[in-house]
Enzyme design. Structure first.
Site, PDB file in Angstrom:
ATOM      1  N   CYS A   1       0.029  -3.514  15.133  1.00 35.58           N
ATOM      2  CA  CYS A   1       0.408  -3.502  13.994  1.00 35.58           C
ATOM      3  C   CYS A   1      -0.491  -3.980  12.362  1.00 35.58           C
ATOM      4  O   CYS A   1       0.010  -5.356  12.857  1.00 35.58           O
ATOM      5  CB  CYS A   1       2.078  -3.189  13.484  1.00 35.58           C
ATOM      6  SG  CYS A   1       1.946  -2.368  11.676  1.00 35.58           S
TER       7      CYS A   1
ATOM      8  N   CYS B   1       5.186  -6.481  15.413  1.00 29.73           N
ATOM      9  CA  CYS B   1       4.278  -5.320  16.924  1.00 29.73           C
ATOM     10  C   CYS B   1       2.506  -6.407  16.810  1.00 29.73           C
ATOM     11  O   CYS B   1       1.957  -5.674  15.336  1.00 29.73           O
ATOM     12  CB  CYS B   1       4.691  -4.245  15.765  1.00 29.73           C
ATOM     13  SG  CYS B   1       6.529  -3.579  16.026  1.00 29.73           S
TER      14      CYS B   1
ATOM     15  N   GLU C   1       0.799  -1.495   0.148  1.00 29.68           N
ATOM     16  CA  GLU C   1       0.116   0.145   0.147  1.00 29.68           C
ATOM     17  C   GLU C   1       0.622   1.088  -0.034  1.00 29.68           C
ATOM     18  O   GLU C   1       2.040   1.311   0.441  1.00 29.68           O
ATOM     19  CB  GLU C   1      -0.965   0.292   1.657  1.00 29.68           C
ATOM     20  CG  GLU C   1      -1.339  -1.342   1.563  1.00 29.68           C
ATOM     21  CD  GLU C   1      -2.727  -1.114   2.371  1.00 29.68           C
ATOM     22  OE1 GLU C   1      -2.820  -2.093   3.572  1.00 29.68           O
ATOM     23  OE2 GLU C   1      -2.615  -0.481   2.982  1.00 29.68           O
TER      24      GLU C   1
ATOM     25  N   CYS D   1      -1.964   0.248   8.244  1.00 28.01           N
ATOM     26  CA  CYS D   1      -1.105   0.487   7.151  1.00 28.01           C
ATOM     27  C   CYS D   1      -1.553  -1.217   7.006  1.00 28.01           C
ATOM     28  O   CYS D   1      -1.006  -1.668   8.172  1.00 28.01           O
ATOM     29  CB  CYS D   1      -0.120   0.369   6.795  1.00 28.01           C
ATOM     30  SG  CYS D   1       0.919   0.723   5.281  1.00 28.01           S
TER      31      CYS D   1
ATOM     32  N   CYS E   1       3.026   8.506   1.552  1.00 26.68           N
ATOM     33  CA  CYS E   1       4.126   6.703   2.746  1.00 26.68           C
ATOM     34  C   CYS E   1       3.880   5.709   1.746  1.00 26.68           C
ATOM     35  O   CYS E   1       3.099   5.282   1.779  1.00 26.68           O
ATOM     36  CB  CYS E   1       2.519   7.198   4.002  1.00 26.68           C
ATOM     37  SG  CYS E   1       2.592   6.030   5.013  1.00 26.68           S
TER      38      CYS E   1
ATOM     39  N   CYS F   1       5.539  -7.579   6.693  1.00 21.76           N
ATOM     40  CA  CYS F   1       6.538  -7.022   7.619  1.00 21.76           C
ATOM     41  C   CYS F   1       7.580  -8.001   8.993  1.00 21.76           C
ATOM     42  O   CYS F   1       6.058  -8.822   8.930  1.00 21.76           O
ATOM     43  CB  CYS F   1       6.001  -6.017   8.766  1.00 21.76           C
ATOM     44  SG  CYS F   1       7.366  -5.352   9.593  1.00 21.76           S
TER      45      CYS F   1
HETATM   46  N1  SAH Z   1       8.677  -0.174  10.479  1.00 23.51           N
HETATM   47  C1  SAH Z   1       8.448   0.652  10.528  1.00 23.51           C
HETATM   48  C2  SAH Z   1       7.925   1.793   9.600  1.00 23.51           C
HETATM   49  C3  SAH Z   1       6.129   1.590   9.759  1.00 23.51           C
HETATM   50  S1  SAH Z   1       5.038   2.180  10.687  1.00 23.51           S
HETATM   51  C4  SAH Z   1       8.597   1.436  11.742  1.00 23.51           C
HETATM   52  O1  SAH Z   1       7.955   0.458  12.775  1.00 23.51           O
HETATM   53  O2  SAH Z   1       8.919   2.429  11.830  1.00 23.51           O
HETATM   54  C5  SAH Z   1       5.072   3.367  10.920  1.00 23.51           C
HETATM   55  C6  SAH Z   1       4.936   4.035  12.594  1.00 23.51           C
HETATM   56  O3  SAH Z   1       3.427   3.809  12.411  1.00 23.51           O
HETATM   57  C7  SAH Z   1       5.316   3.404  13.313  1.00 23.51           C
HETATM   58  O4  SAH Z   1       5.980   4.745  14.401  1.00 23.51           O
HETATM   59  C8  SAH Z   1       4.298   2.182  13.443  1.00 23.51           C
HETATM   60  O5  SAH Z   1       5.000   1.466  14.888  1.00 23.51           O
HETATM   61  C9  SAH Z   1       2.924   3.051  13.520  1.00 23.51           C
HETATM   62  N2  SAH Z   1       1.835   1.828  13.893  1.00 23.51           N
HETATM   63  C10 SAH Z   1       2.313   0.757  13.445  1.00 23.51           C
HETATM   64  N3  SAH Z   1       0.397   0.318  13.761  1.00 23.51           N
HETATM   65  C11 SAH Z   1      -0.577   1.183  14.023  1.00 23.51           C
HETATM   66  C12 SAH Z   1      -1.712   1.451  14.601  1.00 23.51           C
HETATM   67  N4  SAH Z   1      -2.622   0.472  14.370  1.00 23.51           N
HETATM   68  N5  SAH Z   1      -1.888   2.522  15.282  1.00 23.51           N
HETATM   69  C13 SAH Z   1      -1.111   4.218  15.089  1.00 23.51           C
HETATM   70  N6  SAH Z   1       0.501   3.879  15.033  1.00 23.51           N
HETATM   71  C14 SAH Z   1       0.804   2.319  14.619  1.00 23.51           C
END
Ligand code: SAH
Length: 523
Positions: free
Chosen positions: A254, A251, A227, A488, A240, A247
């Site tokens: 996410c 986490c 995306e 995302c 973005c 990934c």
């Molecule tokens: N892997 C990288 C970049 C991708 S995610 C990273 O972790 O930084 C980009 C940002 O979105 C990261 O800060 C991640 O923790 C956050 N993120 C992911 N899922 C989320 C959610 N459901 N709500 C808010 N932030 C989220």
């Protein structure tokens, strides 16, 4: 997480660097309204050097941090531990939150509505190796201009054709041979076939925020889905981008991590997201842009690597794509490195490597918790590099590049939003110096099936106020495009459901957990 990128408080701030916000934070700190701020003398002294211009930024160094730096950081850390920050006390705070936060509950991170992939002994799986290794055919965006010229010559054409092709791609955002009228007809097809293989097929396009936000779902050559999200703001257009299909960082909050890692995206696949977004803007699909190229840009001006994937786990290709974005046209897109944000979960050696790269990108660390007890559960890679190590690396990035860094902090109700955590975060950041960092809290964008929710407004305000009182510039970010599955990975996770017979991707394509290539770093 696509869709999240910009500020909602104060309005119009750029990546949390809004001046009023900083000034207010500084004033508050000067007024002594801050919570305990350790006198970070040595780090401050280094910062003064930076302000005086005496500190040599970007100095070439081998290795991670030099000895003086390492010693300084060790001293800072020892001082923190004396104050009970970092180390064992973090844990006591989490185990007994009532003692520090008026009895608010402590919700533990737990996967709800889906199963977090684990190793045989039950620990969250971390994947650094991609289960799929096949990359698309080489595209001109994978190559430097000199390499393109060599390739064109190899194909039997004059080398200057490389510049013409590049001009079509990076200036006119086209890969259509019919539009390349400055090239002889016979040459076009051959050159396009050899140097511009199709990379992204548009599967879905969702528009929201009165036309200011467009979310794209793309299919890659092997069926993997990724995306990107295009967002128009006053005076800038942000994209973005994704850097991996899926990934491997797992986490639990996410959406992308829930299906594991499929593969690294190629340099050209990353760049093509920008080129395609520029094409869409040129077609007039993004609302409200001025056609005369005035204040409101007609092309993407800002990039955030906050789509799918962990950019620093695909280091070489991500850096090559950044180079392509900043290379002047027609070698690249001619964008400003400062307007490109690389966000990471905290891969420390890669952060230190990025600091030596000599490209002044904006760096963002997804911290989400200042204490290891919580971060161990929230960010599985914390088993490898602890919160303090990640913060040290972020600080080192500032020292080496002079670029202020961002700390990303998704505010999750009763999980990481306690006032004591804001204080702890402020203390940890101030212990390393002043003026080197700002914090971007982001309301959690709940993923489907999750019982986790974003923090209440008063809790969010308190969290921000505490950081500001500690002198840390803090800007709440908005989540764009909630109604189009802003988090995302949500779209990609659902992508194949709507595709019917046409879809050539099965859910198992994107669930590589069983792959032998998966590794658990804690093992
Ligand atoms: N892997 C990288 C970049 C991708 S995610 C990273 O972790 O930084 C980009 C940002 O979105 C990261 O800060 C991640 O923790 C956050 N993120 C992911 N899922 C989320 C959610 N459901 N709500 C808010 N932030 C989220």
């Amino acid at each position: 997480m696509a869709g999240m990128a910009e500020t909602s408080r104060p309005r119009g701030g750029d990546h949390g660097t809004d001046r009023t916000d900083r000034t207010r934070a500084r004033r508050k700190a000067q007024q002594g309204r801050g919570t305990a701020v350790p006198a970070a003398d040595p780090a401050d002294a280094r910062l003064e050097h930076a302000r005086d211009g005496k500190l040599k930024l970007n100095r070439p160094k081998r290795g991670l941090i030099d000895e003086t730096e390492a010693q300084q950081i060790a001293e800072d850390r020892a001082r923190l531990q004396q104050q009970g920050i970092g180390g064992p006390l973090d844990g006591r705070m989490l185990s007994n939150p009532a003692a520090t936060d008026g009895g608010r509950p402590q919700v533990r991170p737990q996967a709800e509505g889906w199963k977090q992939q684990t190793t045989d002994d039950g620990r969250p799986l971390l994947q650094f190796k991609q289960p799929r290794v096949a990359q698309p055919k080489t595209h001109l965006a994978d190559l430097t201009l000199a390499e393109r010229q060599a390739k064109v010559a190899e194909l039997g054409f004059p080398a200057f054709r490389a510049k013409q092709l590049s001009n079509h791609y990076f200036n006119h955002f086209t890969s259509d041979p019919d539009r390349m009228t400055d090239l002889p007809k016979g040459a076009r097809e051959k050159l396009v076939t050899e140097l511009m293989p199709p990379l992204l097929t548009e599967v879905r396009r969702l528009t929201t925020d009165n036309g200011d936000t467009i979310k794209f779902l793309w299919r890659l050559f092997d069926g993997a889905l990724v995306e990107s999200v295009l967002m128009r703001y006053p005076g800038r257009v942000t994209l973005c981008v994704s850097s991996q299909a899926g990934c491997g960082m797992n986490c639990p909050f996410c959406a992308t991590g829930q299906n594991g890692l499929t593969r690294n995206m190629s340099t050209a696949e990353i760049v093509e997201q920008v080129v395609r977004a520029n094409e869409v803007i040129a077609e007039g699909a993004l609302g409200g842009l001025r056609k005369d190229g005035g204040h409101n840009a007609e092309r993407v001006t800002n990039i955030v690597f906050m789509g799918m994937g962990e950019p620093l786990a695909n280091y070489k290709r991500v850096i090559a794509s950044v180079r392509r974005m900043v290379d002047p046209a027609p070698e690249g897109l001619g964008m400003s490195a400062r307007h490109i944000t690389v966000s990471t979960v905290g891969l420390v050696p890669a952060i230190n490597r990025l600091a030596e790269e000599g490209i002044p990108v904006t760096f963002a660390l997804s911290l989400h918790a200042p204490d290891d007890e919580l971060r161990d559960e929230l960010i599985p890679v914390n088993s490898r590099w602890k919160a303090d190590e990640a913060i040290d690396a972020a600080y080192n990035y500032f020292v080496k590049t002079g670029r202020r860094v961002s700390i990303e902090y998704a505010l999750i109700k009763d999980m990481n939003d306690h006032a004591w955590r804001a204080d702890l975060l402020g203390q940890k950041l101030n212990a390393r110096g002043r003026g080197w960092v700002h914090v971007n809290p982001i309301p959690l964008n709940p993923t489907p099936g999750s019982i986790w929710t974003s923090s209440e407004p008063d809790v969010t305000d308190e969290f921000i106020n505490r950081l500001e009182a500690a002198g840390i510039p803090t800007t709440l970010r908005d989540t764009r495009g909630k109604e189009i599955d802003g988090a995302c990975g949500q779209l990609a996770a659902e992508g194949d459901e709507d595709e019917g017979a046409e879809g050539d991707v099965t859910p198992s394509d994107r669930r590589p957990g069983a792959s032998s290539a998966s590794i658990d770093l804690r093992a």
